[in-house]
Write a protein that holds these residues in place. Structure first.
Motif, PDB file in Angstrom:
ATOM      1  N   THR A  89      -5.641  -6.385  10.179  1.00  0.00           N
ATOM      2  CA  THR A  89      -4.436  -6.056   9.428  1.00  0.00           C
ATOM      3  C   THR A  89      -4.655  -6.223   7.934  1.00  0.00           C
ATOM      4  OG1 THR A  89      -3.074  -6.839  11.268  1.00  0.00           O
ATOM      5  CG2 THR A  89      -1.977  -6.545   9.143  1.00  0.00           C
ATOM      6  N   VAL A  90      -4.535  -5.139   7.198  1.00  0.00           N
ATOM      7  CA  VAL A  90      -4.468  -5.212   5.738  1.00  0.00           C
ATOM      8  C   VAL A  90      -3.060  -4.793   5.330  1.00  0.00           C
ATOM      9  CG1 VAL A  90      -6.895  -4.945   5.146  1.00  0.00           C
ATOM     10  CG2 VAL A  90      -5.546  -2.918   5.643  1.00  0.00           C
ATOM     11  N   GLN A  91      -2.494  -5.526   4.363  1.00  0.00           N
ATOM     12  CA  GLN A  91      -1.102  -5.320   3.999  1.00  0.00           C
ATOM     13  C   GLN A  91      -0.926  -4.351   2.823  1.00  0.00           C
ATOM     14  OE1 GLN A  91       1.338  -6.363   5.759  1.00  0.00           O
ATOM     15  NE2 GLN A  91       0.348  -7.867   7.069  1.00  0.00           N
ATOM     16  N   SER A  92      -1.972  -4.187   2.026  1.00  0.00           N
ATOM     17  CA  SER A  92      -1.856  -3.358   0.826  1.00  0.00           C
ATOM     18  C   SER A  92      -3.008  -2.375   0.762  1.00  0.00           C
ATOM     19  CB  SER A  92      -1.821  -4.240  -0.431  1.00  0.00           C
ATOM     20  OG  SER A  92      -2.947  -5.093  -0.483  1.00  0.00           O
ATOM     21  N   ASN A  93      -2.971  -1.491  -0.221  1.00  0.00           N
ATOM     22  CA  ASN A  93      -3.855  -0.333  -0.231  1.00  0.00           C
ATOM     23  C   ASN A  93      -5.261  -0.681  -0.709  1.00  0.00           C
ATOM     24  OD1 ASN A  93      -4.809   2.247  -0.078  1.00  0.00           O
ATOM     25  ND2 ASN A  93      -3.367   3.120  -1.535  1.00  0.00           N
ATOM     26  N   THR A  94      -6.238  -0.474   0.158  1.00  0.00           N
ATOM     27  CA  THR A  94      -7.649  -0.780  -0.125  1.00  0.00           C
ATOM     28  C   THR A  94      -8.451   0.461  -0.497  1.00  0.00           C
ATOM     29  OG1 THR A  94      -8.009  -0.589   2.266  1.00  0.00           O
ATOM     30  CG2 THR A  94      -7.705  -2.809   1.373  1.00  0.00           C
ATOM     31  N   THR A 131     -12.089  -6.449  -3.265  1.00  0.00           N
ATOM     32  CA  THR A 131     -11.403  -6.453  -4.554  1.00  0.00           C
ATOM     33  C   THR A 131     -10.812  -5.093  -4.876  1.00  0.00           C
ATOM     34  OG1 THR A 131     -13.578  -6.095  -5.572  1.00  0.00           O
ATOM     35  CG2 THR A 131     -12.730  -8.332  -5.603  1.00  0.00           C
ATOM     36  N   GLY A 132      -9.508  -5.104  -5.198  1.00  0.00           N
ATOM     37  CA  GLY A 132      -8.854  -3.928  -5.729  1.00  0.00           C
ATOM     38  C   GLY A 132      -8.491  -2.884  -4.703  1.00  0.00           C
ATOM     39  N   GLY A 133      -8.282  -1.688  -5.204  1.00  0.00           N
ATOM     40  CA  GLY A 133      -7.803  -0.565  -4.425  1.00  0.00           C
ATOM     41  C   GLY A 133      -6.887   0.268  -5.285  1.00  0.00           C
ATOM     42  N   SER A 134      -5.841   0.793  -4.694  1.00  0.00           N
ATOM     43  CA  SER A 134      -4.927   1.677  -5.420  1.00  0.00           C
ATOM     44  C   SER A 134      -3.486   1.214  -5.229  1.00  0.00           C
ATOM     45  CB  SER A 134      -5.094   3.110  -4.918  1.00  0.00           C
ATOM     46  OG  SER A 134      -4.197   3.991  -5.556  1.00  0.00           O
ATOM     47  N   ARG A 135      -2.652   1.560  -6.174  1.00  0.00           N
ATOM     48  CA  ARG A 135      -1.219   1.315  -6.114  1.00  0.00           C
ATOM     49  C   ARG A 135      -0.927  -0.163  -5.846  1.00  0.00           C
ATOM     50  NH1 ARG A 135       1.099   7.004  -3.494  1.00  0.00           N
ATOM     51  NH2 ARG A 135      -0.187   8.345  -4.816  1.00  0.00           N
ATOM     52  N   MET A 145     -14.972  -2.788   8.696  1.00  0.00           N
ATOM     53  CA  MET A 145     -14.803  -1.442   8.159  1.00  0.00           C
ATOM     54  C   MET A 145     -13.330  -1.226   7.834  1.00  0.00           C
ATOM     55  SD  MET A 145     -17.333   0.715  10.730  1.00  0.00           S
ATOM     56  CE  MET A 145     -16.734  -0.047  12.240  1.00  0.00           C
ATOM     57  N   TYR A 146     -13.055  -0.459   6.792  1.00  0.00           N
ATOM     58  CA  TYR A 146     -11.662  -0.130   6.477  1.00  0.00           C
ATOM     59  C   TYR A 146     -11.601   1.145   5.649  1.00  0.00           C
ATOM     60  CZ  TYR A 146     -12.612  -2.496   1.962  1.00  0.00           C
ATOM     61  OH  TYR A 146     -13.135  -2.876   0.747  1.00  0.00           O
ATOM     62  N   ASP A 147     -10.422   1.744   5.607  1.00  0.00           N
ATOM     63  CA  ASP A 147     -10.226   2.925   4.764  1.00  0.00           C
ATOM     64  C   ASP A 147      -9.093   2.657   3.779  1.00  0.00           C
ATOM     65  OD1 ASP A 147      -8.137   3.217   6.621  1.00  0.00           O
ATOM     66  OD2 ASP A 147      -9.001   4.960   7.593  1.00  0.00           O
TER      67      ASP A 147
END
Length: 548
Positions: free
Chosen positions: A110-115, A131-135, A61-63
């Motif tokens: 740990t996620v390093q970038s915006n999901t 795949t992808g996300g924002s910014r 799960m992630y936000d």
């Protein structure tokens, strides 16, 4: 041993306060026919915006990563730089977790970038592709390979995508690749992993279905047809796309009434259980035309749609058949259950998706019975007491439960002074087939063993026990584990396998059913599936198999 992490507890108090508040409002909840709710964890540390079950019975799960700290620390005192974070430029909290179903426990990842508002699915070897996300995350791909020793974590691929993908949809393909379709201002599609083919393919259908100032075509509903083409639904209509030649091979009519069913007028959709090679799509809920503008600009929240539309996508002259739901629902989720029925859960009954725009939580799930006559297909279920509004999720587990998490209609985590506080709890909804009174009818699979590899077009023999009466025909279903976010479960697929032979082993309570595995990769893409034996609508616990 897994590294320890800190979960803050102040929201648990807030959770109990909110639960008590909604319990007092329970007089407004509709009495249901069945199903039970259980609180699994009051605080998983994040609000579960995205959810994926893996073949080791862990749920990822992630936000998102750019709106301040979550409620769970990264392990070992780790921190990461977050230059795009509006709250803190150094973040020592996790924005993704792994839920261990057997232990009912959480491990931070740990996620390093915006999901934020991204997409995903599992690859044939069981790895989660995100795949992808924002910014800083809009063109990244991320991989999570499951493990049993808690040593695994996310890896990130810079520029893994040719275009930014925010509010896009994925689907696993017959060759094991994933197609990524659409997203905000992206009227095209691409594949992962990349090949020597062009990186981007234009898809004018996505531009044609865009409502000015509203969109109403994000997170398109995508399903693989038995001819290898893709059924793609956006807004209020659909096409059948040959993605290999970038050719529209069929155009479907609008759903009667023409109201939008895609984000932000968010309904939901499923491919109904596949049997006898018949493929039907069911689209439920959404919001009437203009709802998003009324909600966002005038703070007027009109009633959501209370209809479903169903279509046989391979008819010579396919037409939508519309039927009434028991209640209006926007931002709901639709989950295929192992008995072949459909669970409608979560959402509100007025307004739309997007921050602060939903109203009137729908606490009662409904179960849809595809094979019953029109007018008798919906069965209301018992209510929970926690609003699951924008950014909620629902995921089928191998034991037949559906876990429900998330709900954060705010730009940040917000627990006080708002209509629907950010929700960090995790619940399980148990359909009535899990009630103890049916335990004597519930099959227990003895063979095949978990993680067995099976091949296409072969005879699969399942040996199982049942303590009570077995009524033929016994049904065998295969369920592909879907990626759930924003009211759509990507790559969701259930097959009812063709029956070949059934027998009882002597005078024992051991039985064997022989079925034929899917005949082609178009019918069932390669990968891990949960296989269930269903006796009188009572499914066994599933067993993981790998189809290749």
């Amino acid at each position: 041993m897994a590294a320890k992490a800190t979960i803050r507890i102040f929201t648990d108090v807030n959770y109990l306060r909110c639960l008590a508040f909604f319990f007092l409002l329970s007089c407004h909840l509709t009495s249901g026919a069945g199903g039970t709710w259980r609180l699994l964890l009051p605080n998983v540390g994040i609000s579960a915006m995205h959810s994926q079950l893996l073949h080791n019975d862990r749920v990822i799960m992630y936000d998102r990563t750019n709106f301040g700290p979550s409620n769970i620390s990264l392990p070992n005192g780790a921190c990461r730089k977050s230059p795009n974070d509006a709250v803190s430029k150094t973040d020592c909290t996790a924005h993704s977790v792994e839920y261990n179903v057997a232990l009912n426990s959480i491990r931070p990842l740990t996620v390093q970038s915006n999901t934020w508002c991204s997409s995903g699915g599992v690859t044939p070897d069981g790895t989660l592709l995100q795949t992808g996300g924002s910014r800083d995350g809009e063109r990244k791909t991320r991989l999570f390979a499951p493990c049993d020793d808690d040593s695994c974590d996310w890896t990130e691929v810079d520029n893994g995508l040719a275009a930014s993908r925010w509010y896009a949809s994925n689907h696993v393909l017959p060759d094991g690749r994933q197609i990524i379709i659409g997203g905000r201002d992206q009227f095209n599609y691409e594949f992962f992993p990349k090949t020597n083919a062009p990186n981007l393919y234009e898809l004018p259908f996505l531009a044609q279905t865009t409502d000015p100032g509203q969109e109403n075509n994000l997170y398109p509903y995508v399903f693989l047809n038995t001819d290898g083409n893709l059924f793609i639904f956006a807004n209020n209509r659909a096409i059948l796309l040959n993605y290999a030649t970038n050719t529209v091979v069929k155009t479907y009519p609008e759903i009667p009434g023409g109201d939008p069913r895609s984000y932000p007028s968010t309904g939901s959709a499923v491919l109904l259980p596949i049997k006898n090679l018949v493929l039907e799509v069911l689209v439920c809920g959404g919001a009437p035309k203009g709802s998003y503008i009324l909600a966002s600009q005038r703070k007027t929240f009109i009633k959501a749609l209370d209809t479903c539309a169903r279509i046989n996508i391979n008819d010579e002259n396919p037409q939508w058949a519309v039927e009434k739901m028991p209640r209006a629902r926007v931002m709901g989720d639709m989950t295929l259950l192992p008995d072949g029925h459909v669970l409608l859960i979560n959402g509100g009954s007025s307004g739309t998706a997007a921050w602060e725009l939903g109203r009137e939580p729908v606490f009662n799930p409904d179960i849809y019975h595809p094979d019953r006559p029109v007018g008798s297909r919906f069965e209301p279920q018992n209510a929970n007491a926690i609003p699951r509004m924008y950014h909620s999720t629902a995921t089928l587990l191998r034991d037949g439960r559906v876990i429900v998490g998330g709900s954060n209609p705010h730009a940040y985590y917000n627990f006080t002074g708002v209509l629907f506080p950010t929700e960090l709890s995790l619940e399980a909804f148990s359909p009535s087939y899990l009630e103890s009174k049916y335990s004597s009818l519930r099959p227990v699979i003895m063979d095949p063993m978990p993680q067995t590899t099976i091949n296409y077009g072969q005879i699969l023999r399942l040996r199982f026990t049942v303590q009570g009466r077995v009524k033929t025909p016994v049904k065998v279903t295969m369920v592909y584990p879907s990626f759930n976010t924003h009211s759509f479960s990507m790559s969701q697929r259930l097959l009812v396998l063709d029956h070949v032979l059934f027998l009882r082993i002597g005078l024992s309570r051991i039985y064997e059913v022989s079925v034929r595995t899917p005949s082609s990769v178009n019918l069932a893409p390669p990968g891990y599936y949960m296989v269930f034996v269903v006796n009188q609508d009572i499914p066994s616990e599933g067993v993981w198999v790998r189809l290749e």
